[in-house]
Motif scaffolding. Structure first.
Motif, short mmCIF file in Angstrom:
data_model
loop_
_atom_site.label_atom_id
_atom_site.label_comp_id
_atom_site.label_asym_id
_atom_site.label_seq_id
_atom_site.Cartn_x
_atom_site.Cartn_y
_atom_site.Cartn_z
N THR A 11 0.93 -1.14 0.01
CA THR A 11 -0.21 0.11 0.05
C THR A 11 0.76 1.39 0.01
O THR A 11 1.95 1.21 0.43
CB THR A 11 -0.93 0.00 1.44
OG1 THR A 11 0.05 0.18 2.40
CG2 THR A 11 -1.60 -1.35 1.26
N GLU A 12 0.37 2.38 -0.48
CA GLU A 12 1.14 3.49 -0.44
C GLU A 12 1.46 3.79 1.24
O GLU A 12 2.75 4.74 1.29
CB GLU A 12 0.12 4.82 -1.01
CG GLU A 12 0.18 4.49 -2.52
CD GLU A 12 -0.65 5.81 -3.31
OE1 GLU A 12 -1.45 6.34 -2.38
OE2 GLU A 12 -0.51 6.05 -4.40
N LYS A 42 0.75 12.62 8.97
CA LYS A 42 -0.47 13.02 8.00
C LYS A 42 -1.07 11.94 7.34
O LYS A 42 -0.67 10.79 7.29
CB LYS A 42 0.60 13.71 6.80
CG LYS A 42 1.33 15.03 7.33
CD LYS A 42 0.58 16.04 7.90
CE LYS A 42 1.42 17.14 8.52
NZ LYS A 42 0.28 18.27 9.08
N THR A 43 -1.97 12.26 6.42
CA THR A 43 -2.72 11.36 5.58
C THR A 43 -1.72 10.78 4.53
O THR A 43 -0.74 11.58 4.11
CB THR A 43 -3.90 11.91 5.09
OG1 THR A 43 -3.69 12.89 4.08
CG2 THR A 43 -4.77 12.58 5.94
N THR A 44 -2.01 9.74 4.01
CA THR A 44 -1.18 9.13 2.85
C THR A 44 -1.14 10.30 1.76
O THR A 44 0.05 10.49 1.22
CB THR A 44 -1.93 7.95 2.17
OG1 THR A 44 -2.13 6.98 3.47
CG2 THR A 44 -0.95 7.31 1.27
N LYS A 45 -2.16 10.84 1.33
CA LYS A 45 -2.21 11.80 0.27
C LYS A 45 -1.48 13.11 0.60
O LYS A 45 -0.61 13.24 -0.27
CB LYS A 45 -3.69 12.09 0.04
CG LYS A 45 -3.63 13.02 -1.36
CD LYS A 45 -5.00 13.27 -1.69
CE LYS A 45 -5.19 14.06 -2.98
NZ LYS A 45 -6.36 13.99 -3.68
N GLU A 46 -1.62 13.32 2.00
CA GLU A 46 -0.81 14.57 2.31
C GLU A 46 0.81 14.25 2.21
O GLU A 46 1.46 15.03 1.94
CB GLU A 46 -1.07 15.01 3.75
CG GLU A 46 -2.61 15.89 3.64
CD GLU A 46 -2.84 15.99 5.15
OE1 GLU A 46 -3.55 17.03 5.52
OE2 GLU A 46 -2.62 15.30 6.06
N LEU A 48 2.14 11.98 0.65
CA LEU A 48 2.85 11.80 -0.80
C LEU A 48 3.04 13.17 -1.36
O LEU A 48 4.10 13.50 -2.10
CB LEU A 48 1.77 11.10 -1.65
CG LEU A 48 1.90 9.48 -1.51
CD1 LEU A 48 0.56 8.95 -2.38
CD2 LEU A 48 3.10 8.87 -2.09
N ASN A 49 2.04 14.02 -1.13
CA ASN A 49 2.30 15.47 -1.78
C ASN A 49 3.34 16.43 -1.28
O ASN A 49 4.42 16.80 -1.92
CB ASN A 49 0.93 16.43 -1.65
CG ASN A 49 -0.20 15.91 -2.50
OD1 ASN A 49 0.10 15.36 -3.66
ND2 ASN A 49 -1.15 16.20 -1.91
N GLU A 52 6.72 14.72 -2.64
CA GLU A 52 6.72 14.99 -3.98
C GLU A 52 7.38 16.41 -4.30
O GLU A 52 8.25 16.60 -4.77
CB GLU A 52 5.53 14.89 -4.86
CG GLU A 52 5.27 15.06 -6.21
CD GLU A 52 5.71 14.00 -7.02
OE1 GLU A 52 6.12 14.12 -8.20
OE2 GLU A 52 5.61 12.79 -6.51
#
Length: 124
Positions: A11-12, A42-46, A48-49, A52
């Protein structure tokens, strides 16, 4: 980075966790500062951002350094090539000199124990 490497079914969140744990303390601190706290909170999306964006900043810094180095004129570059060639010749000459001066050590006769009193082949 995650897009460039296969994730092998992880998973991410697991990938982010593994990536973060593999970093040295300075890089973890840098990501935590960018996250405004612990990246792993942080959340996975945060996360990752943040990762990145951080990689884009580092990439752009490295890219600008390369372009600054390439601003030399051809004349300056050829002078540098001449210096490098001259240094390579000097190193070759020094290697030849050193290899000619290498001396093999003389053989040493082993010291045999002998008695001071009788001269026999035993310790004193």
């Amino acid at each position: 980075m995650l897009r460039a490497c296969p994730h092998h079914g992880f998973t991410e969140l697991t990938q982010i966790d593994t990536f973060y744990i593999g970093l040295n303390e300075n890089d973890q601190d840098s990501l935590n500062a960018a996250a405004g706290g612990n990246l792993l909170s942080k959340t996975t999306k945060e996360a990752l951002n943040i990762t990145e964006n951080k990689s884009k900043v580092r990439y752009s810094r490295n890219k600008s350094n390369v372009s600054r180095m390439n601003t030399n004129s051809r004349e300056s570059s050829s002078k540098m090539d001449e210096r490098i060639d001259k240094l390579a010749d000097q190193i070759s000459t020094l290697v030849e000199i050193v290899s000619k001066k290498v001396v093999t050590p003389a053989t040493v006769k082993a010291v045999e124990e002998s008695c001071v009193t009788c001269g026999g082949a035993h310790a004193y």
